[in-house]
Design a protein around this motif. Structure first.
Motif, PDB file in Angstrom:
ATOM      1  N   ASN A 207       0.563  -1.000  -0.069  1.00 45.02           N
ATOM      2  CA  ASN A 207      -0.233  -0.012   0.098  1.00 45.02           C
ATOM      3  C   ASN A 207       0.813   1.256  -0.121  1.00 45.02           C
ATOM      4  N   GLN A 348      -9.653   5.303   0.668  1.00 47.90           N
ATOM      5  CA  GLN A 348      -9.061   4.217  -0.069  1.00 47.90           C
ATOM      6  C   GLN A 348      -8.766   3.178   0.821  1.00 47.90           C
ATOM      7  N   ARG A 352     -10.210  -0.415   0.528  1.00 50.70           N
ATOM      8  CA  ARG A 352      -9.382  -1.725   0.312  1.00 50.70           C
ATOM      9  C   ARG A 352      -9.552  -2.596   1.646  1.00 50.70           C
ATOM     10  N   TRP A 353      -9.886  -2.387   2.686  1.00 45.95           N
ATOM     11  CA  TRP A 353     -10.211  -3.274   3.763  1.00 45.95           C
ATOM     12  C   TRP A 353     -11.677  -4.001   3.282  1.00 45.95           C
ATOM     13  N   ARG A 355     -12.868  -4.619   0.517  1.00 47.43           N
ATOM     14  CA  ARG A 355     -12.700  -5.439  -0.668  1.00 47.43           C
ATOM     15  C   ARG A 355     -11.730  -6.792  -0.227  1.00 47.43           C
ATOM     16  N   ASP A 356     -10.990  -6.527   0.794  1.00 44.88           N
ATOM     17  CA  ASP A 356      -9.952  -7.689   1.152  1.00 44.88           C
ATOM     18  C   ASP A 356     -10.736  -8.457   2.087  1.00 44.88           C
TER      19      ASP A 356
END
Length: 369
Positions: A207, A348, A352-353, A355-356
């Motif tokens: 990241n 962001q 990202r968290w 989708r992960d």
């Protein structure tokens, strides 16, 4: 059955825990002392980083022309920036000083006179009669009106004086930070690698580069979409004021710039000026053209902001705009840049968290179906 920890093991664990707490306390004390030492220079360094990030693309473009002499390029950019900023500042200061001296001379001579209001003003809904009566009193007994509002006028004068003093100090800090920005630009490649390393250490190697690039793009987008638009509006509106001969045109143009940076509509300045010109000059072709021009120029930010504010940023434009507004309210002009950066990074990292997520294993009967 697991063996129970011995007394010696418990003592070792307690000692290790105490060592960790002492080290954490010492690190906290060191961090506090470092922050207190650096705090007087915090605003200056933040401005320097913002200016360096904003101007660095220009240095990259000039690198081939000057044979990769980063120090020379940074020096030339800062000198040109000083000239670009000092010339309008000087002209603005001269215009403001002339306006103030002219107002003082008129006040001392006693020749200032407010024309009586038109009878049609009394027919305005809700406030027409009050405006007419107050205007009529000011046109016949201006001294009495000023004495009546003397405390408010004194407080307003002190506020204006404090604002001017604050602007002078802020301008001095800005010039010093511009010099520091030139030094940072001369070592731009090393600075970018350091920023990526810090971001990677905080958020992970995968990241870090994206976070550093996002912060850079957000700062540049805010510089173009907020300060740039405010400066364009100041020029457009100020030219109209000067051509029409509006009193205190330089001071009003400066107010337009400040209002634009604070993300307030420029119509707060243009609409009262339009009303003043129509009342004093009457309705004519010149005043109608001036009114239309100033009203459209005051709304120009509504067209330019969506085009410039979110350009090059990997987050939606409303996120950047909300960050700019919230940062301005909470942290002043510097918060105008820090707010969008923090909100964009948080946006962001949040998505990202989201989708992960681990892939859920479906039951065998669903897989067979």
């Amino acid at each position: 059955m697991l063996p129970m920890p011995t007394t010696r093991t418990q003592e070792a664990q307690s000692r290790d825990l105490l060592d960790v707490l002492i080290r954490a306390a010492l690190i906290a004390v060191l961090a506090i002392f470092c922050f207190r030492i650096f705090a007087p220079f915090l605003n200056l360094m933040v401005w320097a980083v913002i200016l360096a990030v904003t101007l660095y693309p220009l240095q990259v473009r000039l690198r081939h022309t000057f044979a990769h002499k980063d120090g020379l390029i940074a020096t030339l950019i800062i000198l040109v920036a000083f000239g670009v900023i000092l010339a309008p500042t000087y002209l603005m200061g001269v215009a403001v000083a002339d306006s103030i001296s002219h107002a003082i001379s008129i006040a001392k001579s006693g020749s200032f006179h407010i024309p009586p209001p038109a009878d049609s003003i009394a027919s305005w809904p809700l406030v027409g009669q009050r405006v007419h009566d107050f205007w009529l009193q000011a046109s016949t007994d201006l001294v009495g009106v000023m004495q009546r509002f003397a405390p408010q006028l004194k407080a307003a004068g002190l506020a204006v004086l404090g604002t001017v003093t604050g602007l002078g100090a802020a301008l001095l800090v800005f010039f010093v930070s511009l010099i520091v920005a030139g030094i940072l630009m001369a070592y731009g490649e090393n600075g970018h690698r350091s920023a990526v390393s810090i971001a990677s250490r905080i958020s992970g190697p995968e990241n870090g580069p994206q976070i550093a690039d996002l912060c850079t793009a957000t700062i540049r987008a805010v510089a173009q979409g907020v300060v740039g638009i405010a400066f364009i509006q100041m020029l457009l509106i100020g030219i109209g004021f000067i051509v029409m001969g509006v009193p205190g045109a330089g001071l009003l143009a400066l107010a337009v710039l400040l209002i634009g940076i604070m993300q307030l509509p420029a119509t707060l300045i243009t609409v009262p000026v339009i009303i003043f010109v129509i009342v004093t000059e009457g309705v004519s072709t010149a005043t109608i053209v001036f009114s239309i021009y100033e009203f459209v120029a005051g709304l120009a930010d509504n067209v330019l902001k969506p085009l410039l504010l979110g350009r090059g940023v990997a987050v939606p434009m409303p996120v950047v705009l909300i960050g700019a507004l919230g940062g301005m309210v909470s942290g002043g002009v510097i918060g105008l840049f820090i707010g969008p950066v923090m909100l964009a990074v948080g946006y962001q990292l949040f998505w990202r968290w989201v989708r992960d997520q681990p892939q859920t294993v479906r039951p065998p009967e669903e897989q067979q179906a």
